[in-house]
Write an enzyme that holds these catalytic residues in place. Structure first.
Site, PDB file in Angstrom:
ATOM      1  N   TYR A 143       0.205  -1.931 -12.875  1.00 27.65           N
ATOM      2  CA  TYR A 143      -1.215  -2.101 -13.215  1.00 27.65           C
ATOM      3  C   TYR A 143      -1.596  -1.407 -14.525  1.00 27.65           C
ATOM      4  CZ  TYR A 143      -0.960  -3.422  -8.371  1.00 27.65           C
ATOM      5  OH  TYR A 143      -0.572  -4.014  -7.213  1.00 27.65           O
ATOM      6  N   GLU A 162       4.974  -6.943   0.584  1.00 33.31           N
ATOM      7  CA  GLU A 162       4.714  -7.392  -0.789  1.00 33.31           C
ATOM      8  C   GLU A 162       4.308  -6.217  -1.674  1.00 33.31           C
ATOM      9  OE1 GLU A 162       2.016 -10.355   0.608  1.00 33.31           O
ATOM     10  OE2 GLU A 162       0.338  -8.963   0.510  1.00 33.31           O
ATOM     11  N   PRO A 163       5.238  -5.328  -1.939  1.00 39.10           N
ATOM     12  CA  PRO A 163       4.911  -4.132  -2.708  1.00 39.10           C
ATOM     13  C   PRO A 163       4.878  -4.388  -4.215  1.00 39.10           C
ATOM     14  CG  PRO A 163       7.119  -3.990  -1.742  1.00 39.10           C
ATOM     15  CD  PRO A 163       6.659  -5.377  -1.575  1.00 39.10           C
ATOM     16  N   GLY A 164       3.954  -3.739  -4.856  1.00 43.82           N
ATOM     17  CA  GLY A 164       3.896  -3.778  -6.316  1.00 43.82           C
ATOM     18  C   GLY A 164       4.185  -2.393  -6.847  1.00 43.82           C
ATOM     19  N   GLY A 194       0.815  -1.204   0.000  1.00 44.48           N
ATOM     20  CA  GLY A 194       0.000   0.000   0.000  1.00 44.48           C
ATOM     21  C   GLY A 194       0.848   1.253   0.000  1.00 44.48           C
ATOM     22  N   TYR A 230      -9.904   4.177 -12.199  1.00 46.81           N
ATOM     23  CA  TYR A 230      -9.652   4.720 -10.859  1.00 46.81           C
ATOM     24  C   TYR A 230      -9.550   6.239 -10.831  1.00 46.81           C
ATOM     25  CZ  TYR A 230      -8.030  -0.073  -9.954  1.00 46.81           C
ATOM     26  OH  TYR A 230      -7.921  -1.428  -9.823  1.00 46.81           O
ATOM     27  N   CYS A 237     -14.023   3.086 -29.397  1.00 45.86           N
ATOM     28  CA  CYS A 237     -15.388   3.557 -29.590  1.00 45.86           C
ATOM     29  C   CYS A 237     -16.146   3.509 -28.276  1.00 45.86           C
ATOM     30  CB  CYS A 237     -16.074   2.741 -30.666  1.00 45.86           C
ATOM     31  SG  CYS A 237     -15.232   2.953 -32.237  1.00 45.86           S
ATOM     32  N   GLU A 238     -15.772   4.402 -27.414  1.00 40.91           N
ATOM     33  CA  GLU A 238     -16.236   4.428 -26.033  1.00 40.91           C
ATOM     34  C   GLU A 238     -15.545   5.656 -25.436  1.00 40.91           C
ATOM     35  OE1 GLU A 238     -18.281   1.577 -23.584  1.00 40.91           O
ATOM     36  OE2 GLU A 238     -16.970   0.659 -25.028  1.00 40.91           O
ATOM     37  N   ARG A 262      -6.218   2.652 -16.143  1.00 41.15           N
ATOM     38  CA  ARG A 262      -6.263   3.244 -14.802  1.00 41.15           C
ATOM     39  C   ARG A 262      -6.937   4.619 -14.733  1.00 41.15           C
ATOM     40  NH1 ARG A 262      -2.755   4.310 -11.699  1.00 41.15           N
ATOM     41  NH2 ARG A 262      -3.346   3.200  -9.838  1.00 41.15           N
TER      42      ARG A 262
HETATM   43  C1  LIG Z   1      -2.086  -6.163  -5.121  1.00 43.06           C
HETATM   44  C2  LIG Z   1      -1.510  -6.664  -3.871  1.00 43.06           C
HETATM   45  C3  LIG Z   1      -0.319  -6.131  -3.387  1.00 43.06           C
HETATM   46  C4  LIG Z   1       0.428  -4.993  -4.040  1.00 43.06           C
HETATM   47  O1  LIG Z   1      -0.161  -3.770  -3.763  1.00 43.06           O
HETATM   48  P1  LIG Z   1       0.536  -2.392  -4.223  1.00 43.06           P
HETATM   49  O2  LIG Z   1      -0.403  -1.337  -3.832  1.00 43.06           O
HETATM   50  O3  LIG Z   1       0.738  -2.464  -5.694  1.00 43.06           O
HETATM   51  O4  LIG Z   1       1.835  -2.296  -3.538  1.00 43.06           O
HETATM   52  C5  LIG Z   1       0.186  -6.690  -2.229  1.00 43.06           C
HETATM   53  N1  LIG Z   1      -0.460  -7.695  -1.590  1.00 43.06           N
HETATM   54  C6  LIG Z   1      -1.613  -8.216  -2.037  1.00 43.06           C
HETATM   55  C7  LIG Z   1      -2.254  -9.328  -1.297  1.00 43.06           C
HETATM   56  C8  LIG Z   1      -2.181  -7.718  -3.184  1.00 43.06           C
HETATM   57  O5  LIG Z   1      -3.338  -8.235  -3.610  1.00 43.06           O
END
Ligand SMILES: *Cc1c(COP(=O)(O)O)cnc(C)c1O
Length: 414
Positions: free
Chosen positions: A356, A259-261, A218, A302, A328-329, A298
């Site tokens: 994403y 677990e960062p994305g 997050g 969002y 077309c939207e 996105r």
């Molecule tokens: C999507 C997800 C993340 C990554 O979230 P970010 O906001 O991209 O850092 C981490 N853990 C879980 C379980 C997720 O579903």
């Protein structure tokens, strides 16, 4: 990644194209690692769903990262990229018992987020340790689309159900080796995050065989100037100290996991699209690019504000544009945005396109998903070819349709 290099890539691989910078990914990874340098056992599991290209996964492998996965296919991608099963965690939501069993059989750490599956899994496989996902009911951010800790969220096991959870663990004889939360996609306020962490620590005391505590993710990154960014350094200092105290009291040195994305890959990516048409209406100037929400959803999904730069004319006089796509939207990327003067054929660069973006792309309007390029050590590598018509048609089955000729005579009255 400078404009010249990006223009060259758009020229070589054509538009639209995603471009990622490995240096930025590496810097973000190390920044997070350094922020938690006071913790002896730190595990960063990159969230594959943010950007799942196998070459990007391999980059994370070189950093000694683990992976956070949400489907068995992501697990398979990780294994194919060379990750050991032990360095992968499976954190799905609402998937079948069969899928969880199949992933566990591969030797991957599983994380269960509901009591029904927990009981079924524990009954059948009491010897496989599992992690549990807790919902601490803390709202991070405030946008209900991206806050998954609140009371009516579909994610996690409510802290109010801990007594029932403990009974299931006892009855099945299963082992809980990890405890996890993922409160949402925006940690704006570190104190809110620390508050949720306290709830997790409190819950963790109920389990005697923990190996790790996973604080999810997050972490927020800035999208436009003035955006708040999670203060990772401050969070690292405070949470590390709290974590070390917890471990002392718990009597065991646990692993602290994240677990960062988005934090790792968002800013490392840009999306390049070409302006097909500049269209002046009575009130608006539209710049229409060769893309749409089929490639970058996105902003429409969002309301994300991706900064847009006209890299073909960076020094031009700024004017107001609405940047839209060719779908077309309604597919508005940006409304009334100040951008240096746009001509047809210019390449626009959308920032923060690492997380994403490609992974949410589709074939809507039967368009091809874009190519992906990774810049590593200053060199551009194609890491995904643009799709072709073959990709559009390959799973479609043409059947013979015999339509009977209408019997014209019945339509004619006697
Ligand atoms: C999507 C997800 C993340 C990554 O979230 P970010 O906001 O991209 O850092 C981490 N853990 C879980 C379980 C997720 O579903």
């Amino acid at each position: 990644m400078n404009s010249e290099q990006l223009l060259h890539i758009a020229d070589l691989y054509e538009s639209p194209v995603y471009v990622y910078d490995s240096e930025k990914i590496i810097n973000q990874y190390n920044r997070l690692k350094n922020a938690f340098s006071n913790v002896n056992n730190l595990r960063l599991n990159y969230a594959v769903k943010a950007l799942s290209n196998i070459s990007v996964l391999k980059l994370f492998k070189t950093l000694n990262s683990g992976l956070d996965t949400v489907s068995i296919q992501e697990v398979q991608l990780g294994l194919k990229a060379g990750f050991e099963p032990e360095s992968i965690i499976f954190t799905p939501n609402g998937v079948s018992l069969e899928e969880i069993e199949a992933v566990a059989a591969l030797g991957v750490q599983i994380n269960i987020d509901n009591l029904s599956i927990l009981e079924q899994f524990g009954t059948k496989h009491p010897n496989i340790p599992v992690c549990i996902r807790i919902n601490p009911h803390v709202m991070a951010g405030g946008n209900t689309n991206i806050s998954v800790g609140h009371i009516d969220s579909k994610f996690g096991i409510s802290i109010h159900q801990i007594p029932l959870l403990l009974r299931i663990v006892e009855n099945t004889g299963m082992t809980i080796n990890g405890i996890h939360m993922h409160t949402g996609s925006d940690i704006l306020d570190i104190d809110v995050f620390l508050y949720a962490s306290e709830i997790l620590f409190e819950t963790a005391k109920n389990f005697k065989n923990l190996d790790f505590i996973d604080f999810g993710s997050g972490f927020k990154v800035p999208y436009k100037s003035g955006d708040i960014e999670t203060n990772i350094e401050e969070l690292g200092e405070k949470l590390s100290a709290r974590f070390n105290t917890f471990c002392e009291n718990y009597g065991k040195e646990l692993t602290l996991a994240f677990e960062p994305g988005k934090f790792l890959v968002s800013e490392a990516g840009v999306f390049l699209a070409k302006v097909n048409v500049v269209k002046q209406t009575t009130s608006t100037v539209f710049a229409q690019v060769d893309s749409g929400f089929n490639h970058l959803i996105r902003p429409m999904l969002y309301g994300s504000q991706h900064e847009i730069i006209n890299i073909s004319n960076p020094e031009g006089r700024e004017r107001f544009y609405s940047v839209v796509g060719y779908i077309c939207e309604t597919d508005t990327f940006a409304n009334n945005r100040r951008i240096s003067e746009i001509s047809e054929g210019d390449i626009l660069c959308f920032k923060n396109a690492g997380a994403y973006c490609f992974t949410m792309a589709s074939n809507y309007n039967s368009r091809y998903r874009p190519a992906e390029v990774l810049i590593h050590n200053g060199e551009a590598h194609l890491i995904r070819k643009r799709e072709t018509f073959e990709d559009i048609i390959k799973n479609q089955i043409e059947i013979e349709l015999n339509v009977e000729e209408p019997n014209v005579s019945v339509l004619i009255p006697d």
